[in-house]
Design a protein around this motif. Structure first.
Motif, PDB file in Angstrom:
ATOM      1  N   ILE A  62       0.830  -1.214   0.000  1.00 49.90           N
ATOM      2  CA  ILE A  62       0.000   0.000   0.000  1.00 49.90           C
ATOM      3  C   ILE A  62       0.862   1.260   0.000  1.00 49.90           C
ATOM      4  CG2 ILE A  62      -0.273   0.038   2.521  1.00 49.90           C
ATOM      5  CD1 ILE A  62      -2.918   1.024  -0.150  1.00 49.90           C
ATOM      6  N   GLN A  63       1.976   1.269   0.705  1.00 50.36           N
ATOM      7  CA  GLN A  63       2.830   2.449   0.703  1.00 50.36           C
ATOM      8  C   GLN A  63       3.393   2.718  -0.688  1.00 50.36           C
ATOM      9  OE1 GLN A  63       6.107   2.388   3.480  1.00 50.36           O
ATOM     10  NE2 GLN A  63       6.956   4.298   2.723  1.00 50.36           N
ATOM     11  N   ASP A  64       3.726   1.653  -1.423  1.00 48.95           N
ATOM     12  CA  ASP A  64       4.230   1.817  -2.783  1.00 48.95           C
ATOM     13  C   ASP A  64       3.183   2.471  -3.676  1.00 48.95           C
ATOM     14  OD1 ASP A  64       6.711   0.414  -2.253  1.00 48.95           O
ATOM     15  OD2 ASP A  64       5.541  -1.434  -2.244  1.00 48.95           O
ATOM     16  N   LEU A  65       1.928   2.031  -3.540  1.00 52.87           N
ATOM     17  CA  LEU A  65       0.858   2.580  -4.368  1.00 52.87           C
ATOM     18  C   LEU A  65       0.559   4.030  -3.989  1.00 52.87           C
ATOM     19  CD1 LEU A  65      -1.617  -0.398  -4.802  1.00 52.87           C
ATOM     20  CD2 LEU A  65       0.596   0.051  -5.875  1.00 52.87           C
ATOM     21  N   LYS A 118      12.398  -5.446 -22.809  1.00 52.17           N
ATOM     22  CA  LYS A 118      13.536  -4.758 -22.194  1.00 52.17           C
ATOM     23  C   LYS A 118      13.069  -4.088 -20.911  1.00 52.17           C
ATOM     24  CE  LYS A 118      15.393  -3.922 -26.820  1.00 52.17           C
ATOM     25  NZ  LYS A 118      14.426  -4.877 -27.438  1.00 52.17           N
ATOM     26  N   SER A 119      13.609  -4.530 -19.788  1.00 51.88           N
ATOM     27  CA  SER A 119      13.126  -4.089 -18.479  1.00 51.88           C
ATOM     28  C   SER A 119      14.109  -3.142 -17.810  1.00 51.88           C
ATOM     29  CB  SER A 119      12.897  -5.302 -17.557  1.00 51.88           C
ATOM     30  OG  SER A 119      11.996  -6.219 -18.158  1.00 51.88           O
ATOM     31  N   HIS A 120      13.565  -2.053 -17.257  1.00 48.59           N
ATOM     32  CA  HIS A 120      14.345  -1.104 -16.462  1.00 48.59           C
ATOM     33  C   HIS A 120      13.738  -1.068 -15.059  1.00 48.59           C
ATOM     34  CE1 HIS A 120      16.439   0.726 -19.972  1.00 48.59           C
ATOM     35  NE2 HIS A 120      15.307   0.425 -20.603  1.00 48.59           N
ATOM     36  N   LEU A 121      14.518  -1.414 -14.055  1.00 49.78           N
ATOM     37  CA  LEU A 121      14.030  -1.432 -12.676  1.00 49.78           C
ATOM     38  C   LEU A 121      14.105  -0.039 -12.072  1.00 49.78           C
ATOM     39  CD1 LEU A 121      15.766  -4.685 -11.356  1.00 49.78           C
ATOM     40  CD2 LEU A 121      13.553  -4.448 -12.520  1.00 49.78           C
ATOM     41  N   VAL A 122      12.999   0.367 -11.442  1.00 52.15           N
ATOM     42  CA  VAL A 122      12.919   1.676 -10.800  1.00 52.15           C
ATOM     43  C   VAL A 122      11.994   1.590  -9.586  1.00 52.15           C
ATOM     44  CG1 VAL A 122      13.370   3.097 -12.851  1.00 52.15           C
ATOM     45  CG2 VAL A 122      11.043   2.291 -12.406  1.00 52.15           C
ATOM     46  N   SER A 123      11.919   2.672  -8.838  1.00 49.09           N
ATOM     47  CA  SER A 123      11.001   2.765  -7.701  1.00 49.09           C
ATOM     48  C   SER A 123       9.588   3.044  -8.201  1.00 49.09           C
ATOM     49  CB  SER A 123      11.440   3.894  -6.768  1.00 49.09           C
ATOM     50  OG  SER A 123      11.220   5.155  -7.399  1.00 49.09           O
ATOM     51  N   PRO A 124       8.562   2.867  -7.360  1.00 48.12           N
ATOM     52  CA  PRO A 124       7.189   3.170  -7.784  1.00 48.12           C
ATOM     53  C   PRO A 124       6.996   4.610  -8.249  1.00 48.12           C
ATOM     54  CG  PRO A 124       7.157   1.813  -5.820  1.00 48.12           C
ATOM     55  CD  PRO A 124       8.593   2.190  -6.051  1.00 48.12           C
ATOM     56  N   SER A 125       7.581   5.582  -7.556  1.00 46.67           N
ATOM     57  CA  SER A 125       7.410   6.977  -7.960  1.00 46.67           C
ATOM     58  C   SER A 125       8.096   7.248  -9.287  1.00 46.67           C
ATOM     59  CB  SER A 125       7.934   7.919  -6.868  1.00 46.67           C
ATOM     60  OG  SER A 125       9.281   7.629  -6.553  1.00 46.67           O
ATOM     61  N   MET A 126       9.250   6.640  -9.515  1.00 53.16           N
ATOM     62  CA  MET A 126       9.942   6.807 -10.796  1.00 53.16           C
ATOM     63  C   MET A 126       9.154   6.165 -11.930  1.00 53.16           C
ATOM     64  SD  MET A 126      12.878   8.513 -10.852  1.00 53.16           S
ATOM     65  CE  MET A 126      13.882   7.735 -12.135  1.00 53.16           C
TER      66      MET A 126
END
Length: 472
Positions: A351-354, A440-448
């Motif tokens: 929930i915090q990520d969302l 092609k995957s780029h890993l990032v944070s939820p806000s990014m």
């Protein structure tokens, strides 16, 4: 000599200790899902064995299931068979199952903590590599193979050699706008995706103590991406506050007794680690992976490196990654355009990520030509996000809002990326084809990821103009 947190938990769980042989350790909680359990149950049947402790075993469905309308028949016959096999096996062997329509269904590494099943000092295993997530509670948790799943089902124990230990000291405070996802990606980027092979990590320091439990779970979740066997964070008042009142957490006198015990679960001052790493948090910026493993990562304001910028032993890996990702050395991270966004997974589906993603999305629209999915990590998270108005923020902006599951984290369900898709993903792995063939995957944070969905490319979310509105 003092003991590390890992050693304390290990010693508590030894059933049989033999020289030059793996120890046999007791397992407190065994988590299972539809993908890695069918063969294990078949093995039990062939040997005419029962599940030793069904009360210490919990099942859910997450990996292969659709996240769209579940009243419709499965399109994938294999997934349908896996789900039906899990139902049958749980019924036959007396195991509690959070089925597709259960309000407790969700990704296995999200539902166990939110229900209070994950508790400090435990040993937890699951046929899934990201079981390390539960280490955020001061729990020794790690993934196991299918033959080991069968062994735990039959005996509630596991043969294991003791691991080496590493203390990772995160010194200083995280800069404003930098997340737990950025923290762990920066660590992997500096030391490499295999530097902790054979170790159990203990994350420590001011930055770790300041993290919420959701953020700590993100850090421990990606321990496996550094090659570690498991990751640990000593329980503290943040841990206890999170667990208090959870459905399966102790209550009354048992809660007070548990607290007394849990407060002892920390490494002694004179404990000896096999290795100690100090990491400066003050210089971290939002991170974006550009290659085909989590260690190939850069700050959002940097550029894609060339083979000549890395040590000679890594040049071939970098050349291969650049070719697969179709990126030229020197390309600014901010110039990389994406056409798919995935917010979810056991790394960032809480929930915090969302909430963090919704803050960025609120009042904006997904860029033309971008497909964006938000997949809550559990039915509980889904319900809470809907009650808080987060789901409406996402759908109003043009995101797809889904049922709980692993979804596009891995190419094992209908939420698969198309060949050539370039994805901003909050998942944990950016391997070749991980989210779909030739994707092609780029890993990032939820806000990014949220900002990338709006802009159609990567941006520094620290400069993002937040629109104040209802729902967040």
């Amino acid at each position: 000599m003092g003991k590390t947190l890992y050693e304390k938990i290990w010693d508590r769980h030894i059933v049989v200790e033999q020289e030059d042989q793996p120890d046999i350790i007791y397992i407190d909680l065994h988590l299972i899902h539809e993908v890695t359990s069918p063969q294990a149950f078949d093995g039990l049947r062939l040997a005419n064995r029962q599940v030793r402790r069904p009360d210490r075993t919990l099942a859910t469905m997450d990996h292969a299931i659709p996240t769209t309308d579940r009243s419709l028949p499965f399109e994938d016959e294999i997934a349908a068979k896996q789900v039906e096999a899990l139902r049958k096996n749980c019924q036959v062997f007396g195991i509690e199952l959070f089925d597709l329509f259960s309000t407790k269904q969700g990704i296995v590494h999200i539902i166990a903590p939110e229900l209070g099943l994950t508790q400090p000092g435990q040993t937890i295993v699951c046929g899934d590599s990201h079981t390390a997530t539960h280490g955020a509670f001061g729990t020794l948790a790690f993934g196991i193979g299918t033959s080991e799943v069968e062994h735990v089902l039959a005996t509630q124990t596991l043969k294991q050699y003791k691991s080496k230990t590493m203390a990772v000291n995160f010194n200083g405070e995280l800069p404003i706008g930098v997340t737990a996802k950025d923290l762990i990606l920066a660590l992997i980027g500096q030391y490499g995706h295999d530097f902790a092979t054979g170790y159990v990590l203990e994350y420590r320091g001011e930055a770790i103590r300041n993290l919420t439990m959701e953020e700590r779970m993100t850090v421990c979740n990606m321990s496996i991406e550094i090659g570690a066997r498991a990751g640990l964070i000593a329980p503290d008042e943040t841990t206890f506050k999170y667990l208090e009142g959870k459905e399966y957490a102790p209550r009354g006198e048992e809660w007070q007794e548990a607290l007394e015990d849990w407060r002892e679960l920390k490494s002694d001052k004179d404990a000896q680690f096999d290795r100690i790493v100090d990491f400066d948090c003050s210089v971290i910026e939002p991170q974006v992976t550009w290659g085909t493993n989590p260690g190939l990562v850069a700050s959002v304001n940097a550029a894609v490196p060339g083979p000549e910028e890395v040590p000679e032993e890594k040049r071939r890996m970098v050349e291969s990654a650049l070719a697969y990702m179709d990126l030229a050395p020197g390309t600014a991270i901010k110039d990389i355009e994406i056409n798919t966004v995935f917010i979810g997974s056991c790394t960032n589906g809480r929930i915090q990520d969302l909430r963090e993603a919704a803050k960025v999305v609120n009042g904006y629209q997904v860029a033309d030509g971008v497909r964006a999915l938000v997949v809550p990590g559990s039915q509980s998270v889904k319900q809470q996000a809907e009650s808080e108005g987060l789901a409406k923020i996402f759908t109003d902006a043009g995101f797809e809002w889904r049922e709980a599951g692993c979804s596009m984290c891995l190419g094992m369900n209908p939420d698969i990326a198309k060949p050539g898709d370039r994805i901003a993903s909050t998942s944990n792995r950016n391997f070749e084809g991980r989210q779909g063939r030739d994707s092609k995957s780029h890993l990032v944070s939820p806000s990014m990821a949220a900002a990338a969905a709006i802009e159609g490319r990567f941006v520094d979310v620290r400069q993002w103009p937040i629109k104040i509105g209802e729902g967040v």
